[in-house]
Design a protein around this motif. Structure first.
Motif, PDB file in Angstrom:
ATOM      1  N   GLU A  73       0.759  -1.525  -0.270  1.00  0.00           N
ATOM      2  CA  GLU A  73       0.198  -0.101  -0.231  1.00  0.00           C
ATOM      3  C   GLU A  73       0.707   1.377   0.189  1.00  0.00           C
ATOM      4  OE1 GLU A  73      -2.908  -1.348   3.219  1.00  0.00           O
ATOM      5  OE2 GLU A  73      -3.909  -1.987   2.016  1.00  0.00           O
ATOM      6  N   GLY A  74       1.441   1.295   0.710  1.00  0.00           N
ATOM      7  CA  GLY A  74       2.730   2.568   0.722  1.00  0.00           C
ATOM      8  C   GLY A  74       3.502   2.427  -0.318  1.00  0.00           C
ATOM      9  N   CYS A  75       3.897   0.843  -1.310  1.00  0.00           N
ATOM     10  CA  CYS A  75       5.111   1.153  -2.037  1.00  0.00           C
ATOM     11  C   CYS A  75       6.867   1.295  -1.452  1.00  0.00           C
ATOM     12  CB  CYS A  75       5.134   2.133  -3.521  1.00  0.00           C
ATOM     13  SG  CYS A  75       3.666   1.591  -4.001  1.00  0.00           S
ATOM     14  N   ASN A  76       6.411   0.331  -0.183  1.00  0.00           N
ATOM     15  CA  ASN A  76       8.053   0.548   0.489  1.00  0.00           C
ATOM     16  C   ASN A  76       8.494  -0.945   0.047  1.00  0.00           C
ATOM     17  OD1 ASN A  76       9.695  -0.294   2.108  1.00  0.00           O
ATOM     18  ND2 ASN A  76       8.599   0.162   4.073  1.00  0.00           N
ATOM     19  N   THR A  77       9.746  -0.287  -0.671  1.00  0.00           N
ATOM     20  CA  THR A  77      10.519  -0.990  -1.029  1.00  0.00           C
ATOM     21  C   THR A  77      11.808  -1.835  -0.586  1.00  0.00           C
ATOM     22  OG1 THR A  77      11.726   0.204  -2.480  1.00  0.00           O
ATOM     23  CG2 THR A  77      10.197  -0.844  -3.634  1.00  0.00           C
ATOM     24  N   THR A  78      12.278  -1.262   0.900  1.00  0.00           N
ATOM     25  CA  THR A  78      13.402  -1.059   1.643  1.00  0.00           C
ATOM     26  C   THR A  78      13.215  -2.370   2.864  1.00  0.00           C
ATOM     27  OG1 THR A  78      11.825   0.187   2.803  1.00  0.00           O
ATOM     28  CG2 THR A  78      13.812   1.262   1.966  1.00  0.00           C
ATOM     29  N   ASN A  79      11.771  -2.984   3.096  1.00  0.00           N
ATOM     30  CA  ASN A  79      11.474  -4.469   3.329  1.00  0.00           C
ATOM     31  C   ASN A  79      10.561  -5.105   3.002  1.00  0.00           C
ATOM     32  OD1 ASN A  79      11.627  -6.205   5.946  1.00  0.00           O
ATOM     33  ND2 ASN A  79      10.310  -4.847   7.263  1.00  0.00           N
ATOM     34  N   VAL A  80      11.416  -6.392   2.577  1.00  0.00           N
ATOM     35  CA  VAL A  80      10.943  -7.431   1.289  1.00  0.00           C
ATOM     36  C   VAL A  80      11.203  -8.881   1.723  1.00  0.00           C
ATOM     37  CG1 VAL A  80      11.313  -5.471  -1.086  1.00  0.00           C
ATOM     38  CG2 VAL A  80      12.916  -7.390  -0.660  1.00  0.00           C
ATOM     39  N   LEU A  81      10.017  -9.269   1.098  1.00  0.00           N
ATOM     40  CA  LEU A  81       9.645 -10.692   1.394  1.00  0.00           C
ATOM     41  C   LEU A  81      10.948 -11.509   0.522  1.00  0.00           C
ATOM     42  CD1 LEU A  81       6.173 -11.432   2.164  1.00  0.00           C
ATOM     43  CD2 LEU A  81       8.070 -10.825   4.045  1.00  0.00           C
ATOM     44  N   GLN A  82      11.155 -11.687  -0.689  1.00  0.00           N
ATOM     45  CA  GLN A  82      11.482 -11.985  -1.568  1.00  0.00           C
ATOM     46  C   GLN A  82      11.667 -10.673  -2.971  1.00  0.00           C
ATOM     47  OE1 GLN A  82      10.734 -16.108  -3.080  1.00  0.00           O
ATOM     48  NE2 GLN A  82       8.399 -15.655  -1.717  1.00  0.00           N
ATOM     49  N   SER A  83      13.247 -11.036  -3.680  1.00  0.00           N
ATOM     50  CA  SER A  83      13.316  -9.496  -4.585  1.00  0.00           C
ATOM     51  C   SER A  83      13.660 -10.029  -5.350  1.00  0.00           C
ATOM     52  CB  SER A  83      13.652  -8.597  -3.682  1.00  0.00           C
ATOM     53  OG  SER A  83      13.986  -7.534  -4.715  1.00  0.00           O
ATOM     54  N   SER A  84      13.970 -10.126  -6.371  1.00  0.00           N
ATOM     55  CA  SER A  84      14.783 -10.756  -8.037  1.00  0.00           C
ATOM     56  C   SER A  84      14.854  -9.556  -8.495  1.00  0.00           C
ATOM     57  CB  SER A  84      13.828 -11.861  -8.525  1.00  0.00           C
ATOM     58  OG  SER A  84      14.285 -12.077  -9.357  1.00  0.00           O
ATOM     59  N   SER A  85      15.742  -9.286  -9.760  1.00  0.00           N
ATOM     60  CA  SER A  85      16.331  -9.135 -10.457  1.00  0.00           C
ATOM     61  C   SER A  85      16.591  -8.818 -12.105  1.00  0.00           C
ATOM     62  CB  SER A  85      16.345  -7.017 -10.397  1.00  0.00           C
ATOM     63  OG  SER A  85      18.155  -7.948  -9.818  1.00  0.00           O
ATOM     64  N   ASN A  86      16.704 -10.525 -12.215  1.00  0.00           N
ATOM     65  CA  ASN A  86      16.875 -10.697 -13.794  1.00  0.00           C
ATOM     66  C   ASN A  86      16.627 -10.979 -14.874  1.00  0.00           C
ATOM     67  OD1 ASN A  86      14.872 -13.065 -13.123  1.00  0.00           O
ATOM     68  ND2 ASN A  86      16.591 -14.473 -12.801  1.00  0.00           N
ATOM     69  N   GLY A  87      15.159 -10.255 -14.691  1.00  0.00           N
ATOM     70  CA  GLY A  87      14.108 -10.022 -15.945  1.00  0.00           C
ATOM     71  C   GLY A  87      13.814 -11.174 -15.997  1.00  0.00           C
TER      72      GLY A  87
END
Length: 179
Positions: A73-87
């Motif tokens: 809801e707040g677009c908080n991207t600093t405390n994530v559960l899982q993340s990826s940037s490989n496309g």
């Protein structure tokens, strides 16, 4: 004759399996995971179930993160559960409930690049031992990165355990006259 009446349903139960399907959803279809994609409209007519996979395909300018409802809801991207940037990122929907995804670029998230899906449970589907795609990991079998993502689906053969148990006990009744 009575044993024959028990044997026929038992044999039928032994061969009974229910086919379960798990769908691989390419998020955004041909538009992909992109700021120009209307993700709310994309998700609106879809029913997500346990066992389905969300496949995110995106350019080097994006990433995907799974977050809590509050962070979504707040677009908080600093405390994530899982993340990826490989496309190419796959998230298997392993349990019922709400799941939340955002682009790692907060400005993109604020611009609408975020996705909320409600995952329905499916008690009949029991893909025990099925391969699990992981965020940032390999794509599901048969998937590959392309410049024009598309939807695909895969079929999992699921065996209803309750039917096998019933068939087993039915067979015991026929073979050993139990009961």
């Amino acid at each position: 004759m009575a044993k024959l009446l028990i044997l026929i349903p038992t044999i039928l139960l032994l061969f009974y399996t229910s086919k379960c399907s798990a769908t691989v959803y390419t998020v955004g279809d041909n538009a992909g995971w992109d700021i120009s994609t209307d993700l709310d409209s994309w998700a609106k007519d879809k029913t997500f179930a346990v066992g389905d996979t969300l496949l995110f395909q995106y350019s080097q300018y994006h990433s995907v993160s799974e977050v809590t409802k509050e962070n979504y809801e707040g677009c908080n991207t600093t405390n994530v559960l899982q993340s990826s940037s490989n496309g190419n990122t796959s998230f298997v929907l392993t349990s019922p409930g709400d799941r939340y995804f955002v682009c790692g670029n907060r400005l993109h998230c604020l611009g609408g690049m975020k996705l909320h899906v409600s995952v329905l449970g499916n008690e009949a589907m029991s893909p025990v031992g099925a391969p699990q795609a992981q965020p940032g990991g390999a794509l599901p079998p048969g998937s590959s990165k392309s410049n024009s993502p598309s939807s695909s689906s895969s079929i999992l053969n699921c065996v209803r355990i309750d039917s096998l148990v019933l068939a087993f006990f039915g067979l015991l009744v026929v073979l050993f006259g139990v009961m």
